[in-house]
Design a protein around this motif. Structure first.
Motif, PDB file in Angstrom:
ATOM      1  N   ASN A 296      22.406   0.311 -49.146  1.00  0.00           N
ATOM      2  CA  ASN A 296      22.599   1.534 -48.329  1.00  0.00           C
ATOM      3  C   ASN A 296      21.502   2.375 -48.600  1.00  0.00           C
ATOM      4  N   GLU A 297      20.270   1.714 -49.135  1.00  0.00           N
ATOM      5  CA  GLU A 297      19.363   2.806 -49.028  1.00  0.00           C
ATOM      6  C   GLU A 297      17.927   1.972 -48.496  1.00  0.00           C
TER       7      GLU A 297
ATOM      8  N   PHE B 152       9.590   2.031 -53.545  1.00  0.00           N
ATOM      9  CA  PHE B 152      10.036   3.083 -53.427  1.00  0.00           C
ATOM     10  C   PHE B 152      11.458   3.210 -52.582  1.00  0.00           C
ATOM     11  N   GLU B 153      12.519   3.711 -53.215  1.00  0.00           N
ATOM     12  CA  GLU B 153      13.991   3.686 -52.855  1.00  0.00           C
ATOM     13  C   GLU B 153      14.597   5.151 -52.352  1.00  0.00           C
ATOM     14  N   THR B 154      14.968   5.108 -51.564  1.00  0.00           N
ATOM     15  CA  THR B 154      15.442   6.610 -51.135  1.00  0.00           C
ATOM     16  C   THR B 154      16.819   6.621 -51.859  1.00  0.00           C
ATOM     17  N   ILE B 155      17.192   7.847 -52.045  1.00  0.00           N
ATOM     18  CA  ILE B 155      18.480   8.219 -52.731  1.00  0.00           C
ATOM     19  C   ILE B 155      19.373   9.090 -51.621  1.00  0.00           C
ATOM     20  N   ASN B 156      20.457   8.477 -51.435  1.00  0.00           N
ATOM     21  CA  ASN B 156      21.440   9.071 -50.467  1.00  0.00           C
ATOM     22  C   ASN B 156      20.720   9.374 -49.163  1.00  0.00           C
ATOM     23  N   ILE B 157      19.971   8.547 -48.559  1.00  0.00           N
ATOM     24  CA  ILE B 157      19.285   8.655 -47.305  1.00  0.00           C
ATOM     25  C   ILE B 157      20.402   9.310 -46.118  1.00  0.00           C
ATOM     26  N   THR B 158      19.722  10.120 -45.360  1.00  0.00           N
ATOM     27  CA  THR B 158      20.403  10.550 -44.191  1.00  0.00           C
ATOM     28  C   THR B 158      19.669  10.156 -43.073  1.00  0.00           C
ATOM     29  N   ALA B 159      20.286   9.894 -41.756  1.00  0.00           N
ATOM     30  CA  ALA B 159      19.581   9.596 -40.568  1.00  0.00           C
ATOM     31  C   ALA B 159      18.475  10.740 -40.461  1.00  0.00           C
ATOM     32  N   ASP B 160      18.550  12.024 -40.548  1.00  0.00           N
ATOM     33  CA  ASP B 160      17.594  12.923 -40.166  1.00  0.00           C
ATOM     34  C   ASP B 160      16.449  12.834 -41.188  1.00  0.00           C
TER      35      ASP B 160
END
Length: 103
Positions: free
Chosen positions: A44-45, A59-67
């Motif tokens: 999901n990231e 590098f991994e996003t945390i709870n990424i949103t489209a914005d």
């Protein structure tokens, strides 16, 4: 032109556990030193990779949103400057052989 401001949360007990935060958005990115950390990518990231000072980083996003998705590369470039390796090439795939990836 607007510039994002990034902040860094560090773990004093583990220098490979940094988290990049955008001051102006909800973007957060966890940093992993792949030579020292086990890393299981989340479906999901967003994950990106880069070599700096003979270390491979994930590098991994945390709870990424489209914005926030468009700011990920800029945040990683900021981190590369922070660790004094501005020439870090940001890679879309894990460059290690699949047999070397920690499970």
């Amino acid at each position: 032109m607007d510039y994002n401001v990034y902040l860094l949360a560090t773990d004093p007990n583990n220098p490979c556990r940094d988290v990049i935060h955008s001051r102006d958005t909800g973007l957060k990115i966890r940093v992993f030193c792949l030579s020292e950390d086990r890393f299981m990518p989340s479906d999901n990231e967003i994950q990106l990779y880069g070599y700096a000072n003979d270390k491979l980083y994930a590098f991994e996003t945390i709870n990424i949103t489209a914005d926030d998705a468009l700011d990920v590369v800029g945040a990683i470039q900021w981190y590369a400057d922070y660790i004094e390796f501005p020439e870090m090439e940001i890679l879309p795939e894990d460059p290690r052989a699949s047999s070397d990836i920690a499970m």
